[in-house]
Design a protein around this motif. Structure first.
Motif, short mmCIF file in Angstrom:
data_model
loop_
_atom_site.label_atom_id
_atom_site.label_comp_id
_atom_site.label_asym_id
_atom_site.label_seq_id
_atom_site.Cartn_x
_atom_site.Cartn_y
_atom_site.Cartn_z
N SER A 98 2.40 14.53 -8.50
CA SER A 98 2.03 14.80 -8.61
C SER A 98 1.32 15.45 -10.09
CB SER A 98 2.84 16.39 -9.05
OG SER A 98 3.33 16.02 -10.61
N ALA A 99 0.11 16.61 -9.50
CA ALA A 99 -0.99 16.28 -10.66
C ALA A 99 -1.14 18.30 -11.06
CB ALA A 99 -2.58 16.68 -9.81
N THR A 100 -1.30 18.06 -12.11
CA THR A 100 -0.83 19.85 -13.04
C THR A 100 -2.59 20.22 -13.38
OG1 THR A 100 1.07 19.61 -13.44
CG2 THR A 100 0.63 21.05 -14.56
N GLY A 101 -2.65 20.89 -13.28
CA GLY A 101 -4.02 21.68 -14.12
C GLY A 101 -4.08 23.23 -14.40
N THR A 134 -3.87 10.12 -4.38
CA THR A 134 -3.42 9.50 -2.86
C THR A 134 -4.31 8.00 -2.27
OG1 THR A 134 -3.09 11.94 -2.46
CG2 THR A 134 -3.47 10.21 -0.20
N LYS A 135 -5.48 8.23 -3.13
CA LYS A 135 -6.07 7.15 -2.72
C LYS A 135 -5.90 5.41 -3.20
CE LYS A 135 -10.44 9.36 -1.12
NZ LYS A 135 -12.22 9.86 -1.85
N ALA A 136 -5.54 5.60 -4.43
CA ALA A 136 -5.00 4.83 -5.32
C ALA A 136 -3.66 4.02 -4.53
CB ALA A 136 -4.97 5.09 -6.70
N LEU A 137 -2.80 4.97 -4.02
CA LEU A 137 -1.44 4.94 -3.25
C LEU A 137 -1.81 4.10 -2.60
CD1 LEU A 137 1.49 4.93 -3.92
CD2 LEU A 137 1.51 6.64 -2.30
N GLN A 138 -2.55 4.63 -1.18
CA GLN A 138 -3.43 3.60 -0.22
C GLN A 138 -3.95 2.03 -0.44
OE1 GLN A 138 -5.73 6.26 1.24
NE2 GLN A 138 -4.02 7.15 2.90
N ALA A 167 6.64 -4.99 -3.11
CA ALA A 167 5.46 -3.75 -3.45
C ALA A 167 6.69 -3.32 -4.16
CB ALA A 167 5.39 -2.58 -2.28
N VAL A 168 8.00 -2.87 -4.35
CA VAL A 168 8.40 -2.07 -5.21
C VAL A 168 8.78 -2.62 -6.92
CG1 VAL A 168 11.29 -1.94 -6.10
CG2 VAL A 168 10.43 -1.49 -3.75
N ALA A 169 9.07 -4.51 -7.02
CA ALA A 169 8.49 -5.70 -7.66
C ALA A 169 7.56 -4.43 -8.45
CB ALA A 169 8.87 -6.99 -7.77
N GLN A 170 6.26 -4.85 -7.97
CA GLN A 170 5.06 -4.97 -8.81
C GLN A 170 5.01 -2.85 -8.58
OE1 GLN A 170 2.27 -6.95 -6.41
NE2 GLN A 170 3.39 -8.88 -5.90
N GLN A 171 5.34 -2.06 -8.56
CA GLN A 171 5.01 -0.74 -8.99
C GLN A 171 4.55 -0.27 -10.17
OE1 GLN A 171 8.72 1.69 -8.93
NE2 GLN A 171 9.60 -0.05 -8.73
N PHE A 172 4.66 -1.06 -11.30
CA PHE A 172 4.31 -0.85 -12.38
C PHE A 172 2.16 -0.88 -12.23
CE2 PHE A 172 2.77 -0.86 -16.88
CZ PHE A 172 3.17 0.40 -17.46
N ASP A 173 2.59 -1.65 -11.33
CA ASP A 173 0.74 -0.95 -10.94
C ASP A 173 -0.06 -0.46 -10.23
OD1 ASP A 173 -2.00 -2.83 -10.87
OD2 ASP A 173 -1.86 -2.55 -8.58
N LEU A 174 1.15 0.57 -9.75
CA LEU A 174 0.89 2.50 -9.34
C LEU A 174 0.08 3.23 -10.81
CD1 LEU A 174 3.55 2.83 -6.77
CD2 LEU A 174 0.41 2.99 -6.56
N VAL A 175 0.92 2.36 -11.69
CA VAL A 175 0.32 2.93 -13.12
C VAL A 175 -1.03 3.12 -13.87
CG1 VAL A 175 1.11 4.04 -15.54
CG2 VAL A 175 2.91 3.80 -13.65
N ARG A 176 -1.58 1.95 -13.85
CA ARG A 176 -2.74 1.09 -13.75
C ARG A 176 -3.20 1.64 -13.24
NH1 ARG A 176 0.14 -4.12 -13.61
NH2 ARG A 176 0.42 -4.78 -15.34
N ARG A 177 -3.14 2.85 -12.00
CA ARG A 177 -4.15 3.22 -11.17
C ARG A 177 -4.11 4.57 -11.25
NH1 ARG A 177 -4.93 -0.05 -6.09
NH2 ARG A 177 -4.49 -1.87 -5.89
N VAL A 237 -0.98 6.75 -11.13
CA VAL A 237 -0.01 7.58 -10.54
C VAL A 237 1.07 7.00 -10.98
CG1 VAL A 237 0.51 7.17 -8.35
CG2 VAL A 237 -1.48 6.71 -8.39
N THR A 238 1.81 8.44 -11.14
CA THR A 238 2.56 8.23 -11.81
C THR A 238 4.15 8.76 -11.05
OG1 THR A 238 2.36 8.53 -13.76
CG2 THR A 238 4.59 8.71 -13.74
N LEU A 239 4.80 7.83 -10.56
CA LEU A 239 6.21 8.62 -9.07
C LEU A 239 6.90 9.45 -10.01
CD1 LEU A 239 6.28 5.11 -7.58
CD2 LEU A 239 5.07 7.27 -6.70
N GLN A 240 7.08 10.72 -9.45
CA GLN A 240 7.95 11.35 -9.89
C GLN A 240 10.24 10.52 -9.93
OE1 GLN A 240 7.57 14.87 -7.37
NE2 GLN A 240 6.68 15.81 -8.89
N GLU A 241 10.58 10.76 -10.06
CA GLU A 241 11.85 10.93 -10.97
C GLU A 241 12.54 11.11 -9.06
OE1 GLU A 241 16.03 11.65 -12.75
OE2 GLU A 241 14.05 12.44 -12.91
N GLY A 242 13.04 10.43 -8.06
CA GLY A 242 14.28 10.24 -7.78
C GLY A 242 12.90 9.76 -6.33
N SER A 243 11.67 9.39 -6.66
CA SER A 243 10.64 8.06 -5.74
C SER A 243 11.85 6.61 -5.66
CB SER A 243 9.95 8.50 -6.07
OG SER A 243 8.66 9.14 -5.75
N GLY A 244 11.92 6.01 -4.80
CA GLY A 244 13.06 5.43 -4.34
C GLY A 244 12.56 4.51 -3.11
#
Length: 235
Positions: A64-67, A81-85, A135-145, A147-154
């Motif tokens: 999500s994003a808030t503003g 979304t682009k970072a995730l892709q 993909a799961v093992a390296q998902q911290f790379d999403l934070v570097r990009r 993207v912060t995943l919400q709780e429940g994403s798994g």
């Protein structure tokens, strides 16, 4: 003479009646004996287990994003979304492995200020289990990009080929049940005959060796288990 003839007839009839009673009693007793023998049975349970690896991985992803204004928040969601892709493309996934499943917009006032939150939901669906694990093992790379995943994403791992293993597992469970029945029969000096009746229990798919969390869906290593109840004739 007539009396003597009458006595002979009576004696003959009595003898035939007695023979009939004896024969009938023997046949009835033998029939009951055979019926009791046919009714002798033992009910046992058979177990079959098989280790399998999941053949489908699905990763439900929410971010999500808030503003304070819609264009800015939407731009941030688009960037995420682009970072995730890009993350999944770099891992070798195909473009259609990742698809959007919905989005939500929440708008509210906070201390008199209009606040907007957009939540985007995506799902990754693949049969490439090793790649999904990476993909799961390296998902911290999403934070570097960013993207912060919400709780429940798994990631959820599923085994969808149960019908392929059912026949041999039922056969193995029945064989296991017969072995148990033969042990019971041996202890009682009897033998095991055919199957009188059988009930197949439900198949369960759990985490192998107790791995994984609730529902055992977060591990690709599964154990399929079935218990059958079989009633064998004894002879």
């Amino acid at each position: 003479m007539a009396v003597e003839m009458r006595d002979r007839i009576w004696l003959g009839s009595a003898a035939l009646l007695a023979l009939g009673i004896v024969t009938g009693g023997y046949l009835l007793g033998d029939g009951l004996k055979r019926a009791r023998a046919a009714d002798r049975s033992v009910t046992v349970r058979g177990l079959a287990e098989k280790d399998v690896t999941a053949d489908l991985a699905t990763w439900s992803i929410s971010y999500s994003a808030t503003g304070f204004d819609l264009p800015t928040v939407r731009a941030e969601i688009d960037a995420n979304t682009k970072a995730l892709q890009g993350y999944f493309t770099a891992l070798g996934f195909k473009a259609d492995d990742l698809k959007p499943t919905g989005a939500g917009v929440n708008q509210y006032l906070s201390n008199g200020v209009n606040t907007i939150t957009i939540t985007q939901r995506m799902v990754l669906r693949t049969t490439d289990i090793p790649r999904a694990q990476r993909a799961v093992a390296q998902q911290f790379d999403l934070v570097r990009r960013g993207v912060t995943l919400q709780e429940g994403s798994g990631m959820r791992y599923s085994f969808t080929k149960l019908n392929d293993v059912k026949p041999q597992m039922v056969a193995a469970a029945t064989k296991d049940a017969r072995a148990a029945a033969e042990q019971f029969a041996k202890d009682s000096g009897a033998g095991v005959g055919g199957i009188k009746s059988a009930t197949q229990g439900y198949f369960s798919i759990d985490a192998r060796d107790g791995e994984g969390g609730e529902g055992s869906s977060d591990t690709p290593y599964k154990k399929v288990r079935v218990v059958t109840t079989v009633d064998f004739y004894l002879k």
